[in-house]
Write an enzyme that holds these catalytic residues in place. Structure first.
Site, PDB file in Angstrom:
ATOM      1  N   PRO A  51     -16.599  61.985 -37.758  1.00 34.15           N
ATOM      2  CA  PRO A  51     -17.780  61.642 -36.960  1.00 34.15           C
ATOM      3  C   PRO A  51     -17.217  60.982 -35.855  1.00 34.15           C
ATOM      4  CG  PRO A  51     -18.429  61.794 -38.826  1.00 34.15           C
ATOM      5  CD  PRO A  51     -16.716  61.828 -38.544  1.00 34.15           C
ATOM      6  N   CYS A  52     -18.574  61.004 -34.624  1.00 33.60           N
ATOM      7  CA  CYS A  52     -17.798  60.927 -33.511  1.00 33.60           C
ATOM      8  C   CYS A  52     -19.315  59.904 -32.019  1.00 33.60           C
ATOM      9  CB  CYS A  52     -17.119  62.359 -32.652  1.00 33.60           C
ATOM     10  SG  CYS A  52     -19.018  63.772 -32.824  1.00 33.60           S
TER      11      CYS A  52
END
Length: 401
Positions: free
Chosen positions: A105-106
């Protein structure tokens, strides 16, 4: 490994997936094929969002993937014994794993919204991904992320603390310092790396979506000084010539064949519908400013009227004859208004999935909002397939198969 349960391939290499989401990267990798028909099959997926996990399980049970596999909840606490035990369920062992894929996740690296850094807990998930790679030691890994990762800093200094009168940026606050740290970690665990960005439209996706890709090779099998485009030659072009293929459009994605089910979509408020009704296909809030009145545009934009930046996503109506912009996790917010080209509604769940190139029968689980989120977070299937094929080409050329 020989796959006798599916027509996807007669011979397959096992992969495992971390931070799997709803399975866009996984599905694209699974449908990739070498020139001799060899492909990949899943041995394990790891995803902590309950709805996305159920989507993965439902897709595997429906035969969309070439095998059934266990879905574990947390990559951060994943030990080698957990991996070995779960792989046995799909008839594999750790030594069978040729590839680890994933998209940590970014949000801490994203240029959309409040940008963080590696010191953000969410930025640390990249290193959790690499820790699993280090434990499994696959022949290859494939990691994807937002483009902003390539310019992010280890430590983020807010903009209001920068400038001519501020202290100079430390090395850890300089743009690109996070990338240097990540590449150093990849080298420490013994991998040759090819990294860069790729636009999904260049690989047949009907969507403009730029992603950072990292290819890792345990045995240094990539050509020296290779680039992303060396490994993944583009198949589609914005301005094609000769026999080149052009970019695919929104029309290509959702118009034909007709979507079989009634559309499911979140509804705009009456106020938002009123403004969209004035905006033609291919335009956004600027049409109100330039063709209705500045006053109307200011009312429609509200507090965003005085903000800076292009604000291209505000009151955006899509164009049949262009690729879709990058799908976001909600199509109904003021800044993410993915309005249908002809109708006064956002793209439906089914249309969203078509733009990401999921098959119509892909069984997304959850509420409408949760399904939008899963689809919007996914990797475009064509981009994932091209990345999988890049690794298969290397394997085939090195193995002589």
């Amino acid at each position: 490994m020989t796959d006798s349960s599916s027509g996807l391939a007669s011979k397959t290499h096992t992969y495992i997936s971390l931070f799997s989401g709803a399975g866009g990267l996984d599905y694209g990798v699974e449908i990739a094929r070498s020139s001799s028909g060899i492909g990949f099959r899943s041995g394990l997926a790891v995803e902590n969002d309950s709805n996305a996990s159920e989507t993965l399980r439902a897709a595997a049970s429906a035969g969309i993937f070439s095998s059934t596999f266990e879905v574990l909840p947390d990559a951060r606490s994943l030990g080698i014994d957990d991996i070995r035990h779960s792989l046995k369920i799909s008839g594999n062992d750790v030594e069978d794993v040729a590839l680890v894929v994933g998209g940590p996740p970014c949000p801490s690296f994203s240029t959309a919204g409040k940008r963080g850094a590696v010191e953000d807990d969410r930025g640390q998930l990249v290193f959790d991904f690499l820790d699993v790679v280090d434990k499994v030691k696959p022949r290859f890994f494939l990691m994807e992320n937002v483009k902003g990762l390539l310019s992010s800093a280890v430590k983020h200094r807010p903009l209001d603390q920068r400038g001519v009168n501020a202290a100079p940026l430390t090395r850890e606050e300089q743009l690109g310092s996070a990338l240097r740290l990540i590449l150093r970690r990849m080298e420490e665990i013994g991998y040759q790396v090819v990294q860069g960005t790729a636009n999904s439209a260049n690989y047949g996706s009907p969507q403009l979506r730029h992603r950072a890709l990292f290819f890792g090779s345990r045995d240094s099998e990539f050509p020296a000084d290779a680039t992303i485009e060396d490994l993944m030659p583009r198949t589609h072009h914005k301005d094609p010539s000769g026999e080149q293929l052009g970019w695919r459009t929104l029309r290509d994605a959702i118009k034909y064949p007709p979507i079989p089910d009634p559309p499911e979509f979140q509804r705009y408020s009456e106020d938002r519908r009123k403004w969209f009704e004035m905006i033609p296909a291919g335009s956004n809030w600027r049409h109100l400013r330039d063709n209705v009145s500045v006053e109307a545009a200011a009312i429609a934009m509200g507090g965003a009227w005085n903000s800076t930046g292009g604000r291209v996503g505000f009151y955006r109506r899509l164009d049949w004859d262009r690729p879709s912009p990058t799908l976001l996790t909600s199509p109904v917010q003021k800044a993410t208004g993915f309005c249908h080209p002809d109708e006064l509604r956002p793209l439906s769940i089914q249309e969203y999935a078509r733009v990401q190139e999921f098959p119509d029968e892909y069984p997304f689980v959850g509420s409408i909002a949760q399904r939008y989120r899963q689809i919007g977070n996914a990797v475009p299937i064509s981009l994932a397939k091209a990345a999988g094929e890049a690794i298969l080409r290397i394997m085939e050329s090195r193995d002589g198969s």
